[in-house]
Each structure stands twice: as C-alpha cells, then as structure tokens.
Design a protein around this motif. Sequence first.
Motif, PDB file in Angstrom:
ATOM      1  N   ASN A 153       0.815  -1.218   0.000  1.00  0.00           N
ATOM      2  CA  ASN A 153       0.000   0.000   0.000  1.00  0.00           C
ATOM      3  C   ASN A 153       0.851   1.271   0.000  1.00  0.00           C
ATOM      4  O   ASN A 153       0.500   2.281   0.619  1.00  0.00           O
ATOM      5  N   GLU A 157      -0.256   4.526   2.615  1.00  0.00           N
ATOM      6  CA  GLU A 157      -0.046   4.285   4.048  1.00  0.00           C
ATOM      7  C   GLU A 157       0.134   5.604   4.794  1.00  0.00           C
ATOM      8  O   GLU A 157      -0.228   5.715   5.952  1.00  0.00           O
ATOM      9  N   SER A 160      -3.245   6.698   5.672  1.00  0.00           N
ATOM     10  CA  SER A 160      -4.059   5.621   6.243  1.00  0.00           C
ATOM     11  C   SER A 160      -5.276   5.289   5.388  1.00  0.00           C
ATOM     12  O   SER A 160      -6.379   5.093   5.886  1.00  0.00           O
ATOM     13  N   ARG A 162      -6.647   2.541   2.655  1.00  0.00           N
ATOM     14  CA  ARG A 162      -6.351   1.195   2.178  1.00  0.00           C
ATOM     15  C   ARG A 162      -6.673   1.058   0.687  1.00  0.00           C
ATOM     16  O   ARG A 162      -7.570   0.337   0.276  1.00  0.00           O
TER      17      ARG A 162
END
Length: 194
Positions: A153, A157, A160, A162
């Motif tokens: 990811n 990341e 945050s 996904r």
Amino acid sequence: MNIPNRITVSRILLIPLFLIMMLVPFDWGDMHLLGADLPVTHFVGALIFIIASCTDWVDGHYARKYNLVTNMGKFLDPLADKLLVSAALIVLVELPDVYAPSWIVIIIISREFAVTGLRLLLAGEGEVVAANMLGKIKTWTQIIAISSLLLHNILFEMISFRFDILSLWVAMIFTIWSGWDYFAKNSHVLKNSK
C-alpha cells in the motif's frame, strides 16, 4: 515469431524470476519507502511484476502500430496475462502481512480458467477472439491491485487509506463483470457444443 509475440513470451519468462524473488527466503532486510514498510524482496518482486505487466501494453501497441496482429498473439497475450496474474495472486495469499483473501483469489482465478476454456471451445470452432475493452480494464485493475498489495500500500499508508484493499475489490468486480460479458457474447458456442 514476430516481435510482439516475443515480448509476450518475455512476460511469461519473467514469472519464474518473480516467483523466486517472492518465495525464496532471501534475507535482504526491510525498507521504509513513501509511508510503507516492506521487505526488499517484495519491492524487487513488485518491480519485476510491474515490468512484466507493462509488456502487455508494449506488445499490443507494437502489434497494432506495425500491423503484426496474429492469431498466435491473440491467444498468447491473454494467456500470458492470466499466468502472471494467477501466479502473483497465489503468492499474495501466502504472504502473512498482505490482505489477499483466498476466496477473492479463487473467484479471480476461476474466471480466468473459465474464459480460457471458452476460448479453447471458440478456437475449436475456428474463432479466435481478441480481448475487448472490458477485458483490458479487468487486466489493468488486477495489475494495479496486485502491485499495490506487493508494495504494501505504498503512498497510501501515509494517509491511512487502504487503496490496496479497495483496488483488489475493484479488480474482483471487473473480473466478474468481464467474465459475465465474455460468456454472454459467446454463449452460442456453449449451446452448439456437444
């Protein structure tokens, strides 16, 4: 064998290199890159996968530009895509710190086998069907999802988000949709086969 078909074969030949990088327990350490923590081997494996995936665009572009589209290429190109994507998805299921549920992988690979089977029936009837736009979108959504998962990811990341999981779901939806479309357009072969 013409140049586009050789490029397609190179995609197939990169699969064992990708598998070695992802499955042999090389201890090259971890790296922190653009918000993601990932093993160096996953980064290198992802690069191999992305390079192999990009050959899909290169061979198709070259074949169309120089009028080198062949029945062999129409058969080999989607086969190479299916082999690469299936190998990567199976590897992802094995990785403990990556979200790749086996049921999603089974759906995607099952669709690939089903369409390959239908292609063989069509070939037996003398029909060679090139990939349509929906099939190409399906392939690229799969490539994006797999790349995001292999790269843990990366980029997303930091915020945050996904993206890797979202892209896997999008790939699954396009996989189902394109499979349904392929069977609907070629159902005449199933009706006529004995």
